[in-house]
Enzyme design. Structure first.
Site, PDB file in Angstrom:
ATOM      1  N   LYS A 119      42.413-110.147  22.322  1.00  0.00           N
ATOM      2  CA  LYS A 119      42.109-111.426  22.980  1.00  0.00           C
ATOM      3  C   LYS A 119      42.946-112.574  22.433  1.00  0.00           C
ATOM      4  CE  LYS A 119      37.752-110.572  25.152  1.00  0.00           C
ATOM      5  NZ  LYS A 119      36.362-110.917  25.385  1.00  0.00           N
ATOM      6  N   LYS A 202      39.784-100.742  30.354  1.00  0.00           N
ATOM      7  CA  LYS A 202      38.343-100.804  30.668  1.00  0.00           C
ATOM      8  C   LYS A 202      38.075-101.827  31.774  1.00  0.00           C
ATOM      9  CE  LYS A 202      36.334-104.276  27.678  1.00  0.00           C
ATOM     10  NZ  LYS A 202      35.090-104.771  27.168  1.00  0.00           N
ATOM     11  N   LYS A 205      35.363-108.274  32.705  1.00  0.00           N
ATOM     12  CA  LYS A 205      35.101-109.523  33.434  1.00  0.00           C
ATOM     13  C   LYS A 205      36.370-110.336  33.604  1.00  0.00           C
ATOM     14  CE  LYS A 205      30.616-110.495  31.258  1.00  0.00           C
ATOM     15  NZ  LYS A 205      30.697-110.261  29.820  1.00  0.00           N
TER      16      LYS A 205
HETATM   17  N1  AQP Z   1      33.892-101.321  30.952  1.00  0.00           N
HETATM   18  C1  AQP Z   1      32.761-101.183  30.265  1.00  0.00           C
HETATM   19  N2  AQP Z   1      32.144 -99.990  30.193  1.00  0.00           N
HETATM   20  C2  AQP Z   1      30.967 -99.854  29.504  1.00  0.00           C
HETATM   21  N3  AQP Z   1      30.367-100.879  28.863  1.00  0.00           N
HETATM   22  C3  AQP Z   1      30.956-102.086  28.920  1.00  0.00           C
HETATM   23  N4  AQP Z   1      30.630-103.287  28.418  1.00  0.00           N
HETATM   24  C4  AQP Z   1      31.559-104.199  28.758  1.00  0.00           C
HETATM   25  N5  AQP Z   1      32.509-103.626  29.493  1.00  0.00           N
HETATM   26  C5  AQP Z   1      32.170-102.307  29.613  1.00  0.00           C
HETATM   27  C6  AQP Z   1      29.435-103.523  27.613  1.00  0.00           C
HETATM   28  O1  AQP Z   1      28.749-104.618  28.183  1.00  0.00           O
HETATM   29  C7  AQP Z   1      28.093-105.334  27.129  1.00  0.00           C
HETATM   30  C8  AQP Z   1      28.375-106.784  27.259  1.00  0.00           C
HETATM   31  O2  AQP Z   1      29.746-107.066  27.149  1.00  0.00           O
HETATM   32  P1  AQP Z   1      30.166-108.572  26.925  1.00  0.00           P
HETATM   33  O3  AQP Z   1      30.075-109.327  28.150  1.00  0.00           O
HETATM   34  O4  AQP Z   1      29.431-109.161  25.813  1.00  0.00           O
HETATM   35  O5  AQP Z   1      31.613-108.496  26.410  1.00  0.00           O
HETATM   36  P2  AQP Z   1      32.829-107.672  26.817  1.00  0.00           P
HETATM   37  O6  AQP Z   1      32.724-106.300  26.242  1.00  0.00           O
HETATM   38  O7  AQP Z   1      33.972-108.473  26.337  1.00  0.00           O
HETATM   39  O8  AQP Z   1      32.773-107.602  28.399  1.00  0.00           O
HETATM   40  P3  AQP Z   1      33.994-107.664  29.301  1.00  0.00           P
HETATM   41  O9  AQP Z   1      33.554-107.432  30.682  1.00  0.00           O
HETATM   42  O10 AQP Z   1      35.073-106.796  28.838  1.00  0.00           O
HETATM   43  O11 AQP Z   1      34.409-109.172  29.184  1.00  0.00           O
HETATM   44  P4  AQP Z   1      35.786-109.764  28.840  1.00  0.00           P
HETATM   45  O12 AQP Z   1      36.666-109.439  30.009  1.00  0.00           O
HETATM   46  O13 AQP Z   1      35.501-111.228  28.710  1.00  0.00           O
HETATM   47  O14 AQP Z   1      36.293-109.130  27.574  1.00  0.00           O
HETATM   48  C9  AQP Z   1      28.566-104.716  25.812  1.00  0.00           C
HETATM   49  O15 AQP Z   1      27.574-103.835  25.349  1.00  0.00           O
HETATM   50  C10 AQP Z   1      29.785-103.955  26.208  1.00  0.00           C
HETATM   51  O16 AQP Z   1      29.991-102.838  25.368  1.00  0.00           O
END
Ligand code: AQP
Length: 343
Positions: A119, A202, A205
């Site tokens: 990030k 993966k 968001k």
């Molecule tokens: N692709 C994924 N597959 C399975 N689990 C996932 N999680 C996120 N993406 C996947 C799980 O969702 C929970 C919350 O995630 P978060 O919003 O706190 O943070 P993140 O992992 O950073 O989510 P994103 O979607 O990937 O956001 P960005 O794009 O901002 O980095 C966690 O339990 C995570 O494991």
């Protein structure tokens, strides 16, 4: 095995940074509901708004995303009476304990975190200090409840290992057995849901391509279209799981199907093995719509009454602080902070 000294308690959170997606649902939300319904744990679930601001958030969008995420938790099956449902900033002990952990954790530990490296990118100098300290706040989120178990997706495994390192170092430095060594719970067919456009990344968001993910707010037509257009190879589906090796896109779609259907991958392949994606994808789309459409409809309904959502979060915070305030006070006592006296 978790330490019997600690109440079996689950904590987990999701960032209210918009675009709640299928990966969040299968990797996190759905499993939060399962752990609540098992009844073997006290469950605390959180919208981690303080984590969200480690990267820029428009204030108005953050407020909306927090309420929408709360609606998502409830629509997916979290019951605010049986679970404690909160937004992180309303429970100040999270940030207070995080400061203590900033003084326990080492710079080198943080610098090795994959999420930090990804990030902060090539311009780490311009990243916020909060992004660097993100895992320290996450450790505080968990340990301020003395949580014993944390259901998360695969991507959070490294941060949970760091949480254990922080707990162990605190206990060791102060000669106490105060914080539990929390167990990650990373289980099921969809602990890492991948992008629909690229099976090596993966689902996320922050992916600029909306086609890469299924949002919880997508309508039935959009879900079906995204699945129809999802990248695949040209081979038919294999009959056994080992046939998915080196086929990341195929494996991803099969894992999604298995997780949505609550069926093992082997059984999914026993049914679809030998059949082309043109037959599999419509079935996957129907299943995804059947599972997600009621949740997104309920989210929309709950969002019509934002005051009620705010009341739920305030009640959750009051309940949470019955746990977090004594844990923080005990932490301060251990480290030698003078406490309040009646005057
Ligand atoms: N692709 C994924 N597959 C399975 N689990 C996932 N999680 C996120 N993406 C996947 C799980 O969702 C929970 C919350 O995630 P978060 O919003 O706190 O943070 P993140 O992992 O950073 O989510 P994103 O979607 O990937 O956001 P960005 O794009 O901002 O980095 C966690 O339990 C995570 O494991």
């Amino acid at each position: 095995m978790s330490d019997p000294k600690f109440t079996p308690r689950v904590f987990s959170g999701i960032q209210p940074s918009g675009n709640l997606h299928l990966g969040n649902y299968l990797g996190a939300l759905k499993r939060f509901v399962d752990m609540q319904d098992q009844g073997a744990f006290e469950t605390v679930y959180c919208m981690v708004d303080l984590h969200a601001i480690t990267v820029w958030q428009e204030p108005r969008d953050l407020r909306h995303a927090t309420r929408e995420l709360c609606a998502g938790f409830i629509a997916a099956g979290i019951d605010p009476e049986r679970s404690i449902l909160i937004n992180q900033s309303q429970v100040p002990e999270h940030a207070q304990l995080a400061w203590v952990f900033n003084c326990v954790a080492r710079m080198g530990w943080m610098g090795r975190m994959t999420q930090w490296k990804e990030k902060s990118g090539r311009n780490a100098e311009a990243a916020s200090l909060g992004l660097f300290a993100y895992p320290s706040l996450m450790a505080a989120d968990i340990l301020v409840y003395h949580a014993t178990h944390v259901p998360v997706g695969e991507d959070q495994k490294q941060h949970l290992e760091l949480t254990r390192d922080i707990a162990a170092k605190f206990n060791h430095d102060y000669g106490v057995d105060f914080f539990p060594l929390t167990e990650p719970v990373i289980e099921g067919a969809a602990t890492r849901v991948m992008s629909l456009r690229d099976g090596s990344r993966k689902m996320s968001k922050s992916d600029p391509s909306d086609q890469s993910r299924i949002n919880m707010s997508d309508d039935a037509d959009t879900i079906a279209r995204k699945i129809r257009r999802a990248r695949t190879d040209s081979e038919p589906l294999p009959s056994e799981a080992r046939g998915l090796e080196h086929r990341p896109e195929a494996r991803n779609l099969v894992n999604i199907y298995a997780a949505l259907a609550d069926r093992p991958v082997d059984r999914v392949l026993a049914e679809f093995g030998g059949r082309p994606f043109s037959e599999f994808k419509p079935q996957l789309a129907d299943l995804a719509v059947a599972r997600l459409a009621p949740i997104s409809a309920e989210m929309a309904r709950l969002m019509d009454n934002e005051d009620e959502i705010d009341r739920i979060l305030s009640r959750g915070a009051a309940r949470a602080r019955e746990i977090t305030a004594p844990v923080l006070r005990a932490t301060y006592d251990i480290i030698g902070m003078v406490g309040p006296k009646r005057i």
